[in-house]
Design a protein around this motif. Structure first.
Motif, PDB file in Angstrom:
ATOM      1  N   ARG A  33       0.688  -1.427  -0.406  1.00 46.31           N
ATOM      2  CA  ARG A  33      -0.278  -0.255   0.084  1.00 46.31           C
ATOM      3  C   ARG A  33       0.876   1.534   0.048  1.00 46.31           C
ATOM      4  NH1 ARG A  33      -5.305  -0.783   1.624  1.00 46.31           N
ATOM      5  NH2 ARG A  33      -6.142  -3.294   2.577  1.00 46.31           N
ATOM      6  N   ARG A  34       2.198   1.513   0.765  1.00 45.08           N
ATOM      7  CA  ARG A  34       2.576   2.191   0.586  1.00 45.08           C
ATOM      8  C   ARG A  34       4.012   2.129   0.286  1.00 45.08           C
ATOM      9  NH1 ARG A  34       2.200   4.997   6.865  1.00 45.08           N
ATOM     10  NH2 ARG A  34       3.341   6.255   5.669  1.00 45.08           N
ATOM     11  N   VAL A  35       4.503   2.809  -0.151  1.00 44.09           N
ATOM     12  CA  VAL A  35       5.989   2.393  -1.025  1.00 44.09           C
ATOM     13  C   VAL A  35       7.484   2.800   0.000  1.00 44.09           C
ATOM     14  CG1 VAL A  35       7.511   3.667  -2.710  1.00 44.09           C
ATOM     15  CG2 VAL A  35       4.909   3.589  -3.831  1.00 44.09           C
ATOM     16  N   GLU A  36       7.146   3.203   1.012  1.00 46.92           N
ATOM     17  CA  GLU A  36       8.082   3.339   1.729  1.00 46.92           C
ATOM     18  C   GLU A  36       8.059   2.483   2.570  1.00 46.92           C
ATOM     19  OE1 GLU A  36       5.231   5.451   4.533  1.00 46.92           O
ATOM     20  OE2 GLU A  36       5.567   5.285   1.911  1.00 46.92           O
ATOM     21  N   ARG A  37       7.637   1.049   2.513  1.00 44.44           N
ATOM     22  CA  ARG A  37       7.656  -0.084   3.371  1.00 44.44           C
ATOM     23  C   ARG A  37       8.082  -0.770   2.318  1.00 44.44           C
ATOM     24  NH1 ARG A  37       1.923   0.273   6.916  1.00 44.44           N
ATOM     25  NH2 ARG A  37       2.645   2.043   8.398  1.00 44.44           N
ATOM     26  N   ALA A  38       8.142  -1.181   0.814  1.00 43.50           N
ATOM     27  CA  ALA A  38       8.620  -2.343   0.143  1.00 43.50           C
ATOM     28  C   ALA A  38       9.892  -2.297   0.183  1.00 43.50           C
ATOM     29  CB  ALA A  38       8.058  -1.673  -1.215  1.00 43.50           C
ATOM     30  N   ARG A  39      10.945  -3.357   0.165  1.00 38.97           N
ATOM     31  CA  ARG A  39      11.914  -3.616  -0.417  1.00 38.97           C
ATOM     32  C   ARG A  39      12.050  -4.348  -1.835  1.00 38.97           C
ATOM     33  NH1 ARG A  39      11.697  -2.343   4.399  1.00 38.97           N
ATOM     34  NH2 ARG A  39      12.309  -2.942   6.305  1.00 38.97           N
ATOM     35  N   PHE A  40      13.287  -3.759  -3.079  1.00 43.40           N
ATOM     36  CA  PHE A  40      12.896  -3.087  -3.920  1.00 43.40           C
ATOM     37  C   PHE A  40      13.713  -4.495  -4.578  1.00 43.40           C
ATOM     38  CE2 PHE A  40      11.235   0.646  -3.336  1.00 43.40           C
ATOM     39  CZ  PHE A  40      10.131   0.607  -3.714  1.00 43.40           C
ATOM     40  N   GLY A  41      14.000  -5.508  -4.797  1.00 49.87           N
ATOM     41  CA  GLY A  41      15.487  -6.404  -5.754  1.00 49.87           C
ATOM     42  C   GLY A  41      15.622  -5.922  -7.600  1.00 49.87           C
ATOM     43  N   THR A  42      16.065  -7.233  -7.866  1.00 44.09           N
ATOM     44  CA  THR A  42      16.126  -7.215  -8.999  1.00 44.09           C
ATOM     45  C   THR A  42      15.422  -8.083  -9.435  1.00 44.09           C
ATOM     46  OG1 THR A  42      18.002  -7.738  -8.604  1.00 44.09           O
ATOM     47  CG2 THR A  42      18.198  -5.522  -9.619  1.00 44.09           C
ATOM     48  N   LEU A  43      15.487  -9.530  -9.129  1.00 42.98           N
ATOM     49  CA  LEU A  43      14.561 -10.240  -9.303  1.00 42.98           C
ATOM     50  C   LEU A  43      15.512 -10.754 -10.245  1.00 42.98           C
ATOM     51  CD1 LEU A  43      10.922  -9.630 -10.696  1.00 42.98           C
ATOM     52  CD2 LEU A  43      11.535 -11.427  -8.155  1.00 42.98           C
ATOM     53  N   PHE A  44      15.841 -10.782 -11.086  1.00 39.51           N
ATOM     54  CA  PHE A  44      16.826 -11.394 -12.426  1.00 39.51           C
ATOM     55  C   PHE A  44      18.445 -11.097 -11.879  1.00 39.51           C
ATOM     56  CE2 PHE A  44      13.220 -11.583 -15.194  1.00 39.51           C
ATOM     57  CZ  PHE A  44      13.381 -12.852 -15.209  1.00 39.51           C
ATOM     58  N   PRO A  45      19.467 -12.203 -11.611  1.00 39.48           N
ATOM     59  CA  PRO A  45      20.566 -11.456 -11.171  1.00 39.48           C
ATOM     60  C   PRO A  45      21.474 -10.832 -11.904  1.00 39.48           C
ATOM     61  CG  PRO A  45      20.846 -14.083 -11.064  1.00 39.48           C
ATOM     62  CD  PRO A  45      19.279 -13.452 -11.783  1.00 39.48           C
TER      63      PRO A  45
END
Length: 245
Positions: A126-138
């Protein structure tokens, strides 16, 4: 390279090619329904700087492991993948572009889990600042597979949709960038500070981490096979490229 596109030729890996074909077909349908971006249809344009953390753990990718003399300009786009209106949860996308050796270098991140195996799965927020982000593919570095991730240090973006903006907003969204092996711990290597950009025209912000790789990284053949058919479907062969200022 595939003639006229700048896209590396696809792998002959059967599973990756099959996945890429299915994804490409889905994107083709999506593009008819939502042109020109079947996913992440609207996004807020951000700009700022990347500052490297001294003595960070090396990754095996030259761009990550270098320590520039000062901050490096970055332009970014934050968006909701499906395009659901807030406050409904959605997968959040964060794409970053820097200039490296006179060329664009892109990092494409999506909201994922942070630990294993959750870092390989998309997660809605719901809130962007609570997300963790990753590239999924290495990425492929000199030490093997490398994932890149980001998490909020403080602040949040003014919006994920330009239509939500009602006035100038000077807030800063600060994130820590990190790298990890597929199963290893995250190692912070830089901090990126982003603010709302005065120019919200995102025409020149079509990101592609395979076409615009980080210096010192190389895409795995199976990653190209899985990703690039769908990118070729929805992105022009010679797109306008907006660089950081």
């Amino acid at each position: 390279m595939t003639p006229g596109t700048g896209i590396p030729r696809l792998s002959s890996t059967p599973v990756a090619r099959a996945f890429g074909a299915v994804l490409s077909a889905a994107f083709a349908v999506g593009r008819r329904l939502r042109h020109p971006r079947p996913i992440h249809p609207r996004g807020a344009v951000l700009s700022g700087h990347v500052r490297w953390i001294p003595d960070a753990e090396p990754s095996g990718i030259a761009w990550i492991d270098r320590t520039p003399d000062g901050p490096v300009p970055v332009v970014a786009r934050v968006s909701r993948s499906i395009g659901l209106p807030a406050p409904l949860p959605d997968i959040v996308g964060l794409a970053l572009r820097v200039e490296a050796d006179g060329e664009p270098a892109d990092i494409e991140l999506a909201s994922t889990g942070w630990t294993v195996p959750a870092r390989f799965a998309l997660r809605a927020h719901r809130r962007v600042e609570r997300a963790r982000f990753g590239t999924l593919f290495p990425y492929r570095g000199t030490r093997g597979p490398v994932l890149v991730g980001a998490r909020t240090r403080r602040g949040r973006p003014a919006a994920t949709d330009p239509r939500e903006l009602r006035a100038a907003d000077e807030r800063t969204w600060s994130l820590t960038l990190g790298h990890a092996t597929a199963l290893g711990a995250w190692h912070p290597f830089a901090v990126v500070d982003l603010r709302l950009d005065d120019d919200q025209d995102d025409t020149g912000l079509r990101f592609d981490a395979v076409r615009h790789p980080l210096p010192g990284s190389h895409p795995y053949a199976w990653v190209r096979a899985a990703r690039q058919p769908s990118y070729a479907r929805v992105q022009p062969a010679h797109p306008e490229v907006r660089m950081p200022r």
